[in-house]
Design an enzyme around this catalytic site. Structure first.
Site, PDB file in Angstrom:
ATOM      1  N   GLU A 203      -6.513   4.744   8.197  1.00  0.00           N
ATOM      2  CA  GLU A 203      -6.262   6.159   7.889  1.00  0.00           C
ATOM      3  C   GLU A 203      -7.492   6.798   7.264  1.00  0.00           C
ATOM      4  OE1 GLU A 203      -2.606   5.517   5.750  1.00  0.00           O
ATOM      5  OE2 GLU A 203      -1.635   4.938   7.626  1.00  0.00           O
TER       6      GLU A 203
ATOM      7  N   GLU B   7      -4.752  -4.726  10.906  1.00  0.00           N
ATOM      8  CA  GLU B   7      -3.712  -3.714  11.035  1.00  0.00           C
ATOM      9  C   GLU B   7      -3.926  -2.933  12.330  1.00  0.00           C
ATOM     10  OE1 GLU B   7      -1.961  -2.646   6.915  1.00  0.00           O
ATOM     11  OE2 GLU B   7      -3.639  -1.306   7.295  1.00  0.00           O
TER      12      GLU B   7
ATOM     13  N   GLY C 208       3.091  -1.173   4.168  1.00  0.00           N
ATOM     14  CA  GLY C 208       3.127   0.246   3.816  1.00  0.00           C
ATOM     15  C   GLY C 208       4.520   0.675   3.391  1.00  0.00           C
ATOM     16  N   GLY C 209       5.252   1.278   4.316  1.00  0.00           N
ATOM     17  CA  GLY C 209       6.549   1.879   4.002  1.00  0.00           C
ATOM     18  C   GLY C 209       7.510   0.959   3.267  1.00  0.00           C
TER      19      GLY C 209
ATOM     20  N   HIS D 286      -9.295   1.218   5.287  1.00  0.00           N
ATOM     21  CA  HIS D 286      -8.001   1.430   5.962  1.00  0.00           C
ATOM     22  C   HIS D 286      -8.203   2.393   7.139  1.00  0.00           C
ATOM     23  CE1 HIS D 286      -3.875   2.497   6.750  1.00  0.00           C
ATOM     24  NE2 HIS D 286      -3.525   1.427   6.080  1.00  0.00           N
TER      25      HIS D 286
ATOM     26  N   ASN E  91       0.876  -1.178   0.000  1.00  0.00           N
ATOM     27  CA  ASN E  91       0.000   0.000   0.000  1.00  0.00           C
ATOM     28  C   ASN E  91       0.915   1.230   0.000  1.00  0.00           C
ATOM     29  OD1 ASN E  91      -1.747   2.090   0.550  1.00  0.00           O
ATOM     30  ND2 ASN E  91      -2.317   1.379   2.601  1.00  0.00           N
ATOM     31  N   TRP E  92       0.970   1.871  -1.143  1.00  0.00           N
ATOM     32  CA  TRP E  92       1.890   3.008  -1.271  1.00  0.00           C
ATOM     33  C   TRP E  92       1.360   4.272  -0.588  1.00  0.00           C
ATOM     34  CZ3 TRP E  92       4.658   3.226  -6.763  1.00  0.00           C
ATOM     35  CH2 TRP E  92       5.549   2.146  -6.840  1.00  0.00           C
ATOM     36  N   LYS E  93       0.095   4.242  -0.167  1.00  0.00           N
ATOM     37  CA  LYS E  93      -0.517   5.431   0.462  1.00  0.00           C
ATOM     38  C   LYS E  93      -0.305   6.633  -0.457  1.00  0.00           C
ATOM     39  CE  LYS E  93       0.024   3.137   4.850  1.00  0.00           C
ATOM     40  NZ  LYS E  93       0.156   3.197   6.294  1.00  0.00           N
TER      41      LYS E  93
ATOM     42  N   SER F 287       4.044  -2.111  10.167  1.00  0.00           N
ATOM     43  CA  SER F 287       5.502  -2.166  10.309  1.00  0.00           C
ATOM     44  C   SER F 287       6.094  -3.515   9.900  1.00  0.00           C
ATOM     45  CB  SER F 287       5.922  -1.796  11.743  1.00  0.00           C
ATOM     46  OG  SER F 287       5.557  -0.455  12.030  1.00  0.00           O
TER      47      SER F 287
END
Ligand code: 13P
Length: 250
Positions: free
Chosen positions: A96, A164, A230-231, A94, A11-13, A209
């Site tokens: 967010e 998550e 994510g990251g 999600h 997920n590149w957000k 993470s």
């Protein structure tokens, strides 16, 4: 017991650019080498079409979708639009978006139903806050999110749940294998009770993470069928070892 293929989704957000799509090439090569693992990337909407064109062997997806097919919804993107751009996946709910866009369980369920009805692999995200975990409410919170967010009918698409924990997202804090096992067992029980044998086959991802150095430990936990990353999905250098860890997991 149902055999569930591992699934790793990045997920590149709100990150990425046309230039960053070069990262997809080694990711696609790794996915081709790890044939027991399904691999997807969900870039920002503007990159879905070029990503799908560049990396047809990866499942490209959207990070959200609208529940309606079209209409007066400024700034939103529908499932048919995503599909036309080449998307195979939609992420819904999600944390967010639940926080920033105030999405409710009902909103998430409607989006997920739209995506499932169109045949997309539909990821419904759930997860508790730090305060809820501290209050011993984590399993109850996630179970209530599942009850409210997962549609009763899975239609033609594939339903995937992503657990998550909010406190683990982007923080470097990872849930312990014991906590992940407890939650994934509870999620599996929920899916089984609602969907029977089909619920046994549904994949449950862990997110929060996930990195190359903790992936193998997480994938060894029963009912962890992959990860929503994510990251560490932004570069092939970090993402490929996670794909490889999934391929080596029993
Ligand atoms: P991080 O892997 O950066 O913690 O993000 C997890 C996530 O929110 C994926 O959807």
């Amino acid at each position: 017991m149902a055999v569930r293929r591992k699934l790793i989704v990045g997920n590149w957000k709100m990150n990425g650019s046309l230039a960053a799509l070069a990262e997809l090439d080694p990711m696609a090569a790794a996915a081709a080498n790890c044939c027991d693992v399904d691999v997807g990337i969900c870039p920002p909407f503007t990159l879905v079409a070029p990503a799908a064109a560049r990396a047809p062997s990866l499942a490209i997806g959207g990070q959200d979708c609208h529940a309606a097919e079209s209409g007066a919804h400024t700034g939103c993107v529908s499932v048919p639009m995503l599909k036309e751009a080449g998307a195979k996946i939609a992420i819904t709910g999600h944390s967010e978006r639940r926080a920033d866009q105030h999405e409710s369980n009902e909103d998430v369920r409607a989006k997920a139903l739209s995506a499932l009805s169109a045949g997309l692999l539909t990821i419904v995200c759930v997860g508790e806050s730090a305060a809820q975990r501290d209050a011993d409410e984590a399993v109850a919170v996630v179970t209530a999110q599942l009850a409210g967010s997962v549609p009763d009918e899975t239609q033609t698409g594939e339903l995937v749940v992503a657990y998550e924990p909010i406190w683990a997202i982007g923080t470097g804090k990872v849930a312990t294998p014991a906590d992940v096992a407890e939650m994934h067992t509870a999620i599996r029980a929920h899916l089984r009770s609602r969907f029977g044998a089909e619920g046994e086959g549904m994949r449950i991802l862990y997110g929060g993470s996930v990195k190359a150095d903790n992936a193998a430990e997480l994938f060894a936990v029963p009912d962890v069928d992959g990860a929503l990353v994510g990251g560490a999905s932004l570069t092939a250098a970090q993402f490929v070892p996670i794909i490889e860890a999934a391929a080596s997991a029993k």
